[in-house]
Design a protein around this motif. Sequence first.
Motif, short mmCIF file in Angstrom:
data_model
loop_
_atom_site.label_atom_id
_atom_site.label_comp_id
_atom_site.label_asym_id
_atom_site.label_seq_id
_atom_site.Cartn_x
_atom_site.Cartn_y
_atom_site.Cartn_z
N ILE A 279 -7.95 -6.69 8.07
CA ILE A 279 -8.46 -6.60 6.70
C ILE A 279 -7.72 -5.47 5.98
O ILE A 279 -7.11 -4.61 6.61
CB ILE A 279 -9.98 -6.33 6.66
N THR A 280 -7.80 -5.51 4.66
CA THR A 280 -7.18 -4.47 3.85
C THR A 280 -8.22 -3.39 3.56
O THR A 280 -9.28 -3.68 3.00
CB THR A 280 -6.64 -5.04 2.53
N VAL A 281 -7.91 -2.16 3.96
CA VAL A 281 -8.81 -1.03 3.71
C VAL A 281 -8.17 -0.12 2.67
O VAL A 281 -7.16 0.53 2.95
CB VAL A 281 -9.09 -0.23 5.00
N PRO A 282 -8.73 -0.07 1.46
CA PRO A 282 -8.16 0.83 0.44
C PRO A 282 -8.59 2.27 0.68
O PRO A 282 -9.56 2.54 1.40
CB PRO A 282 -8.75 0.29 -0.86
N LEU A 283 -7.87 3.19 0.06
CA LEU A 283 -8.24 4.60 0.19
C LEU A 283 -9.67 4.85 -0.29
O LEU A 283 -10.42 5.60 0.32
CB LEU A 283 -7.28 5.48 -0.61
N GLN A 284 -10.02 4.22 -1.40
CA GLN A 284 -11.38 4.37 -1.91
C GLN A 284 -12.32 3.53 -1.06
O GLN A 284 -12.04 2.37 -0.78
CB GLN A 284 -11.46 3.93 -3.37
#
Length: 463
Positions: A279-284
């Motif tokens: 999955i894509t984990v953003p900084l926020q």
Amino acid sequence: MPSNFSQSRRRALGQSAAVGLAPFVAWLPARAASYQTASPAGFAGEEVRLAFLLGNNDYPAEQDLPPVPKNLRDLKAALETKGFKVVDALNLDLPRSRLAIDAFSKTVAAAPADATIFFYFTGHGVQDEARNLLISAGVNPGKLGEVQSGSLELNLDVVGPLSPRTAGATFAVIDSCRVSIRSALRDKDGLNQVEAPVGCLIAFSTAAGKPAISSSLATENTFYTASLVKVLNAASDDTSFVDIFRMVRRDVRDTMLNHPVREIRLVAQDPFIADNTRITVPLQRRLNTSAGKELTAQQIDEDGLWEQIQASVWPAEIVKICNRYLEQYPQGRRKQSVEVALEGAQDSAKILQRNDIKLYRSSFQASAAMDQAVTRDIARAARGDKDAAKRVGVIYKDGSTGQEMGRYEGWLQYASWLGNGIASYDLALHYRKLDQPDLAARYESRARELGFTPPPSLKSGLK
């Protein structure tokens, strides 16, 4: 503990380890209990983020690593600004290291499935019989026996207990160093290439089989951690952690290759990344709510171009869309991620022009029979992901048809030239079985150039 350590030094080391571990032990029970009983909504609508930072600089004279405490302080501060609950430990011997990691692993196991996990080690690391060892405090890195009996094993003791995590992500970062430029120039052995388990990304501070160096000043970070902290603090909230690590890789290379000290330029590090996140984990931190901000027309258009980049599966096409995005939105929210995608696609496009890679545009077209994970890996491979390229190749491994055999070889050739030493060694084994010794030798040599040392169980396949 090494026999040449004084009793007073043993006591001091034990005390420093206990102090480093105390905050973790105090925090663990109550926090773990809350994880076990709480629903995702019980975490203020945001995903849980947990980090354990382990640093060792208490080694014998002339082997100590002065930047380690600063590495821990600075990275802890950077991660806390991104919503991580961080525990750090300094100078743990092997038993205390295992105790701390076991406690952290239990906390991780009790956390929600979509939690983001971050493990970081800074200290000495070596390779022994294809195993990557993280050397505990008090161990002499120059004595093999002590290293073998006094070190954590990366896969067995760290990555294994923390993975897999398909709904969240685990990041394991190893910043292991040589003491000086001179030792780095003399000693070319480094950590071995690895494959990340499902849901995990593993990052090394330098290329597999290559050295990393440490400053002799306690007021400076190591090169890798300096770049990691810098990028974490400067990147936009929409940037993913995977892109963060690729940005760090570029920043480390650029910093060292342009350094005013010639010897540092000679040992410029090229950080290693093995990525198998799902999955894509953003900084926020992600919100567990359906409510979201209303986007402007420009943001909708900008996101549309980003989605085209993500969906495209041919490197030359990705390059065009990335350039279009950067022309239209030079200060766009996803500018940094687009630059990462552009760099990867440009590298991929050049590699696909090689005459010895049997991979064509049709090879990147997903079939209806492929599952979502393979389709995603094809798109990632088009943006230069060496590990995704190898995973795509593996689906053709049985070679039941001539086309499958060609696809298997083509994808592994592509993965090899993207930098995957394990794929290269697999090709060497494959060509050896086909009685093609010249090709086998070529790809075995390529694997070793890329820093992959096969475990003893695989070496017999090339005899």
